[in-house]
Design a protein around this motif. Sequence first.
Motif, PDB file in Angstrom:
ATOM      1  N   VAL A  51       0.854  -1.181   0.000  1.00 20.84           N
ATOM      2  CA  VAL A  51       0.000   0.000   0.000  1.00 20.84           C
ATOM      3  C   VAL A  51       0.895   1.238   0.000  1.00 20.84           C
ATOM      4  CG1 VAL A  51      -1.662   1.304   1.394  1.00 20.84           C
ATOM      5  CG2 VAL A  51      -1.906  -1.173   1.143  1.00 20.84           C
ATOM      6  N   ALA A  52       0.509   2.220  -0.785  1.00 27.13           N
ATOM      7  CA  ALA A  52       1.256   3.477  -0.864  1.00 27.13           C
ATOM      8  C   ALA A  52       0.332   4.622  -0.484  1.00 27.13           C
ATOM      9  CB  ALA A  52       1.789   3.676  -2.281  1.00 27.13           C
ATOM     10  N   LYS A  53       0.922   5.746  -0.102  1.00 26.71           N
ATOM     11  CA  LYS A  53       0.156   6.957   0.161  1.00 26.71           C
ATOM     12  C   LYS A  53       0.346   7.879  -1.029  1.00 26.71           C
ATOM     13  CE  LYS A  53      -0.735   8.267   4.868  1.00 26.71           C
ATOM     14  NZ  LYS A  53      -0.331   9.085   6.004  1.00 26.71           N
ATOM     15  N   THR A  54      -0.748   8.407  -1.525  1.00 30.41           N
ATOM     16  CA  THR A  54      -0.672   9.313  -2.660  1.00 30.41           C
ATOM     17  C   THR A  54      -1.369  10.616  -2.291  1.00 30.41           C
ATOM     18  OG1 THR A  54      -1.043   9.506  -5.047  1.00 30.41           O
ATOM     19  CG2 THR A  54      -2.778   8.454  -3.775  1.00 30.41           C
ATOM     20  N   TYR A  61      -3.787  13.077   2.002  1.00 31.31           N
ATOM     21  CA  TYR A  61      -3.259  11.869   1.393  1.00 31.31           C
ATOM     22  C   TYR A  61      -4.292  10.758   1.439  1.00 31.31           C
ATOM     23  CZ  TYR A  61       1.331  14.003   1.312  1.00 31.31           C
ATOM     24  OH  TYR A  61       2.376  14.833   1.043  1.00 31.31           O
ATOM     25  N   LYS A  62      -4.092   9.761   0.587  1.00 29.95           N
ATOM     26  CA  LYS A  62      -4.973   8.606   0.528  1.00 29.95           C
ATOM     27  C   LYS A  62      -4.112   7.360   0.364  1.00 29.95           C
ATOM     28  CE  LYS A  62      -8.320   6.351  -2.453  1.00 29.95           C
ATOM     29  NZ  LYS A  62      -9.050   6.371  -3.695  1.00 29.95           N
ATOM     30  N   TYR A  63      -4.457   6.306   1.121  1.00 29.05           N
ATOM     31  CA  TYR A  63      -3.803   5.018   0.925  1.00 29.05           C
ATOM     32  C   TYR A  63      -4.348   4.393  -0.361  1.00 29.05           C
ATOM     33  CZ  TYR A  63      -1.780   4.806   5.617  1.00 29.05           C
ATOM     34  OH  TYR A  63      -1.036   5.034   6.743  1.00 29.05           O
ATOM     35  N   ILE A  64      -3.442   3.850  -1.175  1.00 32.38           N
ATOM     36  CA  ILE A  64      -3.861   3.180  -2.408  1.00 32.38           C
ATOM     37  C   ILE A  64      -3.172   1.824  -2.514  1.00 32.38           C
ATOM     38  CG2 ILE A  64      -4.391   5.268  -3.723  1.00 32.38           C
ATOM     39  CD1 ILE A  64      -1.643   4.889  -5.110  1.00 32.38           C
ATOM     40  N   LEU A  65      -3.876   0.900  -3.138  1.00 32.08           N
ATOM     41  CA  LEU A  65      -3.327  -0.419  -3.417  1.00 32.08           C
ATOM     42  C   LEU A  65      -2.602  -0.376  -4.746  1.00 32.08           C
ATOM     43  CD1 LEU A  65      -6.502  -2.422  -2.459  1.00 32.08           C
ATOM     44  CD2 LEU A  65      -4.313  -2.604  -1.298  1.00 32.08           C
ATOM     45  N   PRO A  66      -1.592  -1.227  -4.942  1.00 36.88           N
ATOM     46  CA  PRO A  66      -0.965  -1.291  -6.263  1.00 36.88           C
ATOM     47  C   PRO A  66      -1.982  -1.781  -7.292  1.00 36.88           C
ATOM     48  CG  PRO A  66      -0.092  -3.003  -4.830  1.00 36.88           C
ATOM     49  CD  PRO A  66      -1.003  -2.158  -3.997  1.00 36.88           C
ATOM     50  N   GLY A 126      13.039   7.806  -3.716  1.00 38.57           N
ATOM     51  CA  GLY A 126      12.244   9.014  -3.548  1.00 38.57           C
ATOM     52  C   GLY A 126      10.791   8.630  -3.678  1.00 38.57           C
ATOM     53  N   ASP A 127       9.987   9.505  -4.250  1.00 41.06           N
ATOM     54  CA  ASP A 127       8.569   9.236  -4.447  1.00 41.06           C
ATOM     55  C   ASP A 127       8.335   8.329  -5.642  1.00 41.06           C
ATOM     56  OD1 ASP A 127       5.727   9.725  -3.901  1.00 41.06           O
ATOM     57  OD2 ASP A 127       5.778  10.788  -5.822  1.00 41.06           O
ATOM     58  N   ASP A 128       9.053   8.602  -6.746  1.00 40.41           N
ATOM     59  CA  ASP A 128       8.828   7.832  -7.976  1.00 40.41           C
ATOM     60  C   ASP A 128      10.123   7.407  -8.660  1.00 40.41           C
ATOM     61  OD1 ASP A 128       9.717  10.252  -8.928  1.00 40.41           O
ATOM     62  OD2 ASP A 128       8.011  10.600 -10.249  1.00 40.41           O
ATOM     63  N   THR A 129      11.241   7.482  -7.941  1.00 41.27           N
ATOM     64  CA  THR A 129      12.534   7.122  -8.518  1.00 41.27           C
ATOM     65  C   THR A 129      13.368   6.362  -7.492  1.00 41.27           C
ATOM     66  OG1 THR A 129      12.479   9.146  -9.845  1.00 41.27           O
ATOM     67  CG2 THR A 129      14.604   8.025  -9.660  1.00 41.27           C
ATOM     68  N   ILE A 130      14.060   5.325  -7.981  1.00 45.53           N
ATOM     69  CA  ILE A 130      14.943   4.520  -7.131  1.00 45.53           C
ATOM     70  C   ILE A 130      16.331   4.519  -7.754  1.00 45.53           C
ATOM     71  CG2 ILE A 130      15.427   2.222  -6.185  1.00 45.53           C
ATOM     72  CD1 ILE A 130      12.390   1.634  -6.634  1.00 45.53           C
TER      73      ILE A 130
END
Length: 155
Positions: A51-54, A61-66, A126-130
């Motif tokens: 689960v991620a927070k977006t 923020y909202k928890y979201i499932l992949p 980071g948020d969208d980069t590894i």
Amino acid sequence: MKNKRKRLQIISEILKSNVVSSQDDLLSLLAKQDCEVTQATLSRDLKQLKVAKTPLANGTYKYILPPVNQPVVEGGTSNFFSGGTILSVEFSGQLAVIKTKPGYASAIAWDIDNEAKYEVLGTIAGDDTILLIPREGISRQKIMEILNLTFKDDK
């Protein structure tokens, strides 16, 4: 609740049908379904469900499932590319830069660190980069195999 599989299913259903912005909110929603868990257990469950927070437009923020929700199976291997959460992998020398959907980088980096303990020295997310740092002598092809992709040298 002792039945973990059922608890994970209930958490998934709640996150699909509600805007949940905190673990406290989620604990309350679980309690309404007679699913009493501790915050520590809930935290582990959220990690297992990836689960991620977006962020939302209103600043909360909202928890979201992949997109494809496949909990990590103990002793199994994850497919980081199922559901399209990893968008691209590019190399600079031996370093790999992995682009993900927003909010997923930290969870994916955690999985990489835990599944490739020998091959990967570490990751920085980071948020969208590894940034993936392989150990000496580990090839790009091996890194791609770890990420469950067939290696193609387009350069």
